[in-house]
Design an enzyme around this catalytic site. Structure first.
Site, short mmCIF file in Angstrom:
data_model
loop_
_atom_site.label_atom_id
_atom_site.label_comp_id
_atom_site.label_asym_id
_atom_site.label_seq_id
_atom_site.Cartn_x
_atom_site.Cartn_y
_atom_site.Cartn_z
N SER A 168 0.81 -1.22 0.00
CA SER A 168 0.00 0.00 0.00
C SER A 168 0.84 1.27 0.00
O SER A 168 1.90 1.33 0.65
CB SER A 168 -0.88 0.00 1.24
N GLU A 170 0.14 3.64 1.68
CA GLU A 170 0.14 4.08 3.09
C GLU A 170 1.53 3.85 3.71
O GLU A 170 1.89 4.51 4.68
CB GLU A 170 -0.94 3.30 3.84
N TYR A 192 -1.50 0.25 10.65
CA TYR A 192 -1.78 -0.42 9.37
C TYR A 192 -0.59 -0.29 8.42
O TYR A 192 -0.14 -1.28 7.82
CB TYR A 192 -3.04 0.19 8.74
#
Ligand code: NAP
Ligand code: GDD
Length: 376
Positions: A168, A170, A192
């Site tokens: 990801s 992220e 996460y």
């Protein structure tokens, strides 16, 4: 168990290559007929899982999905959407179940999409997020390694299982440069993101340690009418529909200045498949290269429905995160050059598609209360 997997893989590889099999008599008749590529998707009940299953089925794959729990309501929805998909039980928290699933399905390709994927939840249940989103990757890789008989002294042969990890953007978090490429260092800002970085490096490590065909796609935000209602794009498209149809007057949101590189999920799943079809296992950044703020998203979505977002949106501190990712923007040059991948749907088309779908959903008997947001 082990020879059987090797035999099926060899049978499939040989058939694909049009080879004559001198050992053909050892292959049971049922396997001879069963030579289409077989994919196992974890997270098949999620947004990406459903699009990937549709895409792979269209490409002639036999698609299997890993599903967890008893009476998982999303399995029923999946069945309505994708009747052809076969299901196998398993949970990313349960190593034995993953070994059994790989053994049963005998896949050519495994797409690990399962995760706790909602960033705010990763602060509320940080340990669980680490276990599912991080260690879950280890368990899937171990299931493949064990079922394939791979060890430090025994490399995978031809016809090995190919593995895709859903990494990801992220992971870039507090970005060191913009746009982000495959070389940009990670600075995750949420449990996460940290868990995804673990899964990313582990995938790379299994490739380097065992010679496995294991790759990560570093995907930027991608959305669709199937997006979970807690993510900002869907929260806004549902919010617009509820305001337009008179169910609600207000939409409560957090940080409106955050910027994301938003694309359409249906475009992104094709990149996953392209990555597994390459000669060499290589990680790629996948995104549009265009970034918009949450405010831009509001403007686009409310205007689409003939509304002004300023009349309806309220900012609420409850939706502000402990640490924010301010801006993400992909540099997808490598994916374009080496995979031939390009997004087809623009930001404006995506937002229009989502608002239209939610207006239709709620006005055709969908109960608005089913979609009322929550404490997020
Ligand atoms: P999603 O809609 O939240 O789907 C998550 C899936 O994971 C669901 O099918 C869920 O199944 C499954 N799952 C959760 N815990 C599990 C467990 N313990 N064992 C087995 N399955 C479990 O996510 P998505 O948007 O499709 O994203 C797919 C993947 O890409 C995720 O790994 C996500 O982190 C990653 N990713 C997404 C984006 C994006 O913008 N969408 C961008 C980058 C990376 P249940 O039905 O059982 O809950
Ligand atoms: N969810 C949500 N709800 N986000 C809000 C809200 C709100 O009410 N108000 C503002 N935002 C902002 C968030 O603070 C964030 O900056 C941005 O909108 C996007 O939030 P999400 O849609 O929840 O997505 P995300 O970027 O945190 O994470 C998604 O994309 C990642 C890839 O970068 C998820 O799909 C992750 O699983 C994925 O890895």
């Amino acid at each position: 168990m082990l020879p059987r997997h090797g035999l099926v893989s060899r049978a499939r590889s040989a058939a694909r290559a049009g080879a004559r099999w001198s050992w053909c008599s050892r292959v049971p008749a049922t396997w001879e007929a069963d030579l289409s590529r077989r994919a196992l998707i974890t997270g098949i009940t999620g947004q990406d899982g459903s699009y990937l299953a549709e895409y792979l089925t269209g490409q002639g794959y036999e698609v299997w999905g890993l599903v967890r729990g008893q009476q998982n309501p999303r399995v029923r929805q999946l069945r309505q959407l994708l009747g052809e998909v076969k299901l196998v039980r398993g949970d990313l928290l349960d190593q034995g179940s993953l070994i059994s699933a790989v053994e049963r399905v005998q896949p050519d390709e495994v797409y690990n999409l399962a995760a706790i994927s909602y960033v705010p939840m990763s602060w509320q249940q940080a340990e669980l997020t680490g276990d599912v989103t991080g260690l879950g990757v280890l368990r899937v890789l171990e299931a493949i390694r064990v079922c394939s008989g791979i060890s430090a002294s025994r490399s995978p042969g031809r016809g090995q299982i190919r593995f895709y990890q859903a990494s990801s953007s992220e992971m870039f978090g507090m970005v060191r440069e913009s746009p982000q490429t495959e070389q940009t260092p990670f600075h995750p800002r949420s449990p996460y993101g940290v868990a995804k970085a673990y899964g990313h490096f582990l995938t790379q490590n299994y490739r380097e340690s065992y010679g496995m065909f294991a790759v990560s796609g570093i995907l930027f935000n991608h959305e669709s009418p199937r997006r979970g209602a807690e993510f900002v794009t869907r929260k806004i498209s549902l919010g617009v529909a509820k305001v337009k149809l008179g169910y609600e007057r207000q939409l409560r949101l957090g940080n409106l200045s955050a910027r994301r590189d938003w694309g359409f999920a249906g475009d992104y799943v094709t990149a996953m498949n392209l990555m597994l079809g390459q000669d060499e296992p290589v990680d790629y950044v996948v995104g549009t290269g265009v970034t918009h703020s949450v405010e831009d998203l509001l403007e686009q979505a409310f205007t689409f429905a003939g509304l002004d977002w300023r009349d309806h949106v309220v900012t609420d501190a409850a939706f502000i995160r402990p640490a924010e990712v301010d801006k993400l923007c992909a540099d997808p040059a490598a994916a374009r050059e080496h995979l031939g991948w390009e997004p087809k749907i623009t930001f404006e088309e995506l937002v229009g598609m989502m608002v239209e779908a939610d207006l239709e959903l709620l006005s055709s008997g969908g109960d608005a209360e089913d979609w009322v947001g929550d404490a997020w």
